[in-house]
Design an enzyme around this catalytic site. Sequence first.
Site, short mmCIF file in Angstrom:
data_model
loop_
_atom_site.label_atom_id
_atom_site.label_comp_id
_atom_site.label_asym_id
_atom_site.label_seq_id
_atom_site.Cartn_x
_atom_site.Cartn_y
_atom_site.Cartn_z
N GLU A 40 0.86 -0.94 -0.12
CA GLU A 40 -0.02 -0.02 -0.09
C GLU A 40 0.88 1.26 0.05
O GLU A 40 1.88 1.30 0.73
CB GLU A 40 -0.81 0.02 1.34
CG GLU A 40 -1.72 1.17 1.39
CD GLU A 40 -2.54 1.32 2.87
OE1 GLU A 40 -3.29 1.77 2.89
OE2 GLU A 40 -1.86 0.67 3.88
N LYS A 111 -9.95 2.76 -1.32
CA LYS A 111 -10.13 2.16 -0.24
C LYS A 111 -11.39 2.78 0.44
O LYS A 111 -11.44 4.10 0.52
CB LYS A 111 -8.69 2.46 0.50
CG LYS A 111 -8.76 1.90 1.95
CD LYS A 111 -7.18 2.13 2.56
CE LYS A 111 -7.20 1.70 3.97
NZ LYS A 111 -5.68 2.18 4.49
N CYS A 146 -5.39 -2.92 3.52
CA CYS A 146 -4.88 -2.78 4.90
C CYS A 146 -6.08 -2.59 5.70
O CYS A 146 -6.53 -3.62 6.14
CB CYS A 146 -3.87 -1.15 4.70
SG CYS A 146 -2.88 -1.34 6.22
#
Length: 265
Positions: A40, A111, A146
């Site tokens: 990421e 995200k 994540c």
Amino acid sequence: MRASLIQLDVDPAESPDDRRARTAALVRGLRGSDLVLLPELWPLGGFAYDTWSAGAETLDGPTADAMSAAAADAGVWLHAGSIVERDPDGPIFNTSLLFSPTGELVHTYRKIHRFGFDSGEAVAMGAGTEIVTAATPFGTLGLATCYDLRFPELFRALLDAGTEIFTIPAAWPARRVEHWTLLARARAVEEQAYVLACNNAGTHGGVPQGGHSLVVDPWGKVLAEAGEGEEILTVDLDPGVVGKSRADFPVLRDRLMGIPAPVER
């Protein structure tokens, strides 16, 4: 299929341009893999908040250009981790990029769950609103990033969309790395799917990264796990194991799609 995870050492002493060139060379060295996964926000650093606005780039910017060329040269599906995306008409986003073996950018994922509570990503970036899956010759990928790993409802939605292999780039800190490995295994067991979780190494924004990228099979077995430094994991996977595990132990068949409301007594 052969999957390779590149756990990059993201060092602020290395310029983003130099890191792009070095990472592209690492990808090119993985010809023979079917899928390559990066961490990421590796061009700038997942905790290097002060660099995000100036270093944000569009989907045809320098990272996308470099990774497109590397994917085509290596002939691999490349999940290029995520970048700080500059939306010309909106805020910045934490956006993952998936390239085909011809170098085409075939999917992006913004995200959904932003980390930081009242600081960092949670206030600096916009939130994604759509789940993303990608059909490949070796199975359907479900894209998460994540902090998403802490939200099982997202993974259930990706499961219902057909996911067989979860790809999770991360900048997960060292101080909570036990959560990282635990949650990666939990998501694999819950969804009876492969989990490919690729973390950063190094330190950025003063936050040491946890490393310990890992590949987990649908039974929760860790097939490979990295250490704390820069490392490449390469693992041969059998896509048929997903369907077999779901048939042999059909727990997903027993899901209740709506949990009954509590009854007053």
